[in-house]
Design an enzyme around this catalytic site. Structure first.
Site, PDB file in Angstrom:
ATOM      1  CG  MET A  97     -11.633  -3.449   5.004  1.00  0.00           C
ATOM      2  SD  MET A  97      -9.872  -2.341   4.342  1.00  0.00           S
ATOM      3  CE  MET A  97      -8.889  -1.639   5.703  1.00  0.00           C
ATOM      4  CG  MET A 103     -11.293   3.088   1.995  1.00  0.00           C
ATOM      5  SD  MET A 103      -9.673   2.703   2.624  1.00  0.00           S
ATOM      6  CE  MET A 103      -8.463   2.759   2.035  1.00  0.00           C
ATOM      7  CG  ASP A 122      -5.682   2.386   0.839  1.00  0.00           C
ATOM      8  OD1 ASP A 122      -5.795   1.545   0.640  1.00  0.00           O
ATOM      9  OD2 ASP A 122      -4.128   1.621   1.118  1.00  0.00           O
ATOM     10  CG  ASP A 173      -6.312  -3.044   3.342  1.00  0.00           C
ATOM     11  OD1 ASP A 173      -4.962  -3.104   3.711  1.00  0.00           O
ATOM     12  OD2 ASP A 173      -6.896  -2.666   2.702  1.00  0.00           O
ATOM     13  N   GLY A 174      -4.890  -4.437   6.160  1.00  0.00           N
ATOM     14  CA  GLY A 174      -4.938  -3.820   7.944  1.00  0.00           C
ATOM     15  C   GLY A 174      -3.887  -4.512   8.772  1.00  0.00           C
ATOM     16  CG  MET A 194      -8.757   7.014   3.049  1.00  0.00           C
ATOM     17  SD  MET A 194      -7.743   6.869   3.848  1.00  0.00           S
ATOM     18  CE  MET A 194      -6.431   5.604   3.885  1.00  0.00           C
ATOM     19  CB  SER A 243      -0.739   0.342   1.457  1.00  0.00           C
ATOM     20  OG  SER A 243      -1.664   1.239   1.692  1.00  0.00           O
ATOM     21  CG  HIS A 286      -8.977  -0.106  -0.534  1.00  0.00           C
ATOM     22  ND1 HIS A 286      -8.462  -0.490   0.011  1.00  0.00           N
ATOM     23  CD2 HIS A 286     -10.645  -0.026  -0.392  1.00  0.00           C
ATOM     24  CE1 HIS A 286      -9.823  -0.581   1.223  1.00  0.00           C
ATOM     25  NE2 HIS A 286     -10.848  -0.653   1.242  1.00  0.00           N
ATOM     26  CG  HIS A 293      -3.931  -1.478  -1.217  1.00  0.00           C
ATOM     27  ND1 HIS A 293      -4.663  -2.588  -1.786  1.00  0.00           N
ATOM     28  CD2 HIS A 293      -3.931  -1.346  -0.747  1.00  0.00           C
ATOM     29  CE1 HIS A 293      -5.762  -2.078  -1.358  1.00  0.00           C
ATOM     30  NE2 HIS A 293      -5.285  -1.403  -0.116  1.00  0.00           N
TER      31      HIS A 293
END
Ligand code: DX5
Ligand code: ZN
Length: 217
Positions: free
Chosen positions: A138, A69, A36, A176-177, A38, A9, A67, A34
């Site tokens: 997640m 969000m 992210d 993920d996470g 947001m 990520s 991804h 990856h």
């Protein structure tokens, strides 16, 4: 030996010198980038958007795993395709008409993923599972890198793999996470075949070595 798709990520990368980290991933054994996204509404953080992804695409030699969000992701499906997304994941919790959104993603030639927050049951995917290329579980509450893995995720991965074995054996299960060298083995054992790692990779003394480790099962 099990084939694991490893997607570092970039949220934990050095944004002062993104090219250096992109080159490292290109060179490494990682499979995807990856990214992210947001919006400050669906999650309590804002990351980056189209212009940055477009620039990453110019340098990346591997697929972009985006991804989202964000709320109402259906408003931007074509835009993500245009900036270079190869895999597009939306959140179950953000989509009223999830089936339509998944079809939209696939109609633009991208792989379609659906992500579940830690509180959302995998049972809710029963009717959409045959349509999906990937489910992203997640294992932290989305919004930030560097959080601890939520242990209940193991059960969810195991249950989802059992469901997928019957309904959609090709399904990619991504987690993920909070993934690191201490827990990734168990995550894969439960049935995941794709891992996202941010701080574990970019916080390592040798990120390329860490990528290699997280791919070896
Ligand atoms: C969190 C993001 C993750 C995050 C993972 O909302 O979806 O992709 O970057 O970071 P780590 O691996 O540090 O938990
Ligand atoms: Zn992510």
């Amino acid at each position: 030996m099990k084939e694991i798709i490893l997607a570092p990520s970039l949220l934990s990368a050095d944004f002062n010198n993104l090219q250096k980290d992109i080159d490292m991933i290109n060179r490494s054994q990682a499979d995807w980038f990856h990214l992210d996204i947001m919006d400050g509404v669906f999650v309590p953080n804002i990351s980056f958007g189209f212009p940055i992804v477009k620039h990453i695409k110019k340098l990346a030699t591997k697929p972009l795993d985006v991804h989202l969000m964000i709320i109402q992701p259906e408003r931007y499906i074509e835009d993500w395709k245009n900036v270079g997304a190869d895999i597009l994941t939306v959140h179950y919790e953000a989509c009223t008409h999830l089936h339509r959104t998944v079809q939209q993603i696939k109609s633009f030639g991208m792989k379609a993923g659906v992500s579940l927050n830690p509180h959302t049951s995998v049972d809710l995917l029963q009717d959409i599972l045959p349509e999906l290329d990937m489910v992203l579980i997640m294992s932290v509450n989305p919004g930030f890198g560097g959080q601890s893995f939520i242990k209940n995720s193991f059960k969810k991965i195991e249950k989802l793999r059992l469901m997928a074995d019957i309904i959609n054996p090709q399904l990619i299960i991504q987690v993920d996470g909070g993934i690191d060298k201490n827990n990734y083995h168990e995550v894969v054992k439960m049935g995941a075949n794709a891992l996202v790692a941010g701080s574990a990779v970019f916080g390592a003394d040798n990120p390329e070595e860490m990528i290699k480790t997280l791919k070896s099962f």
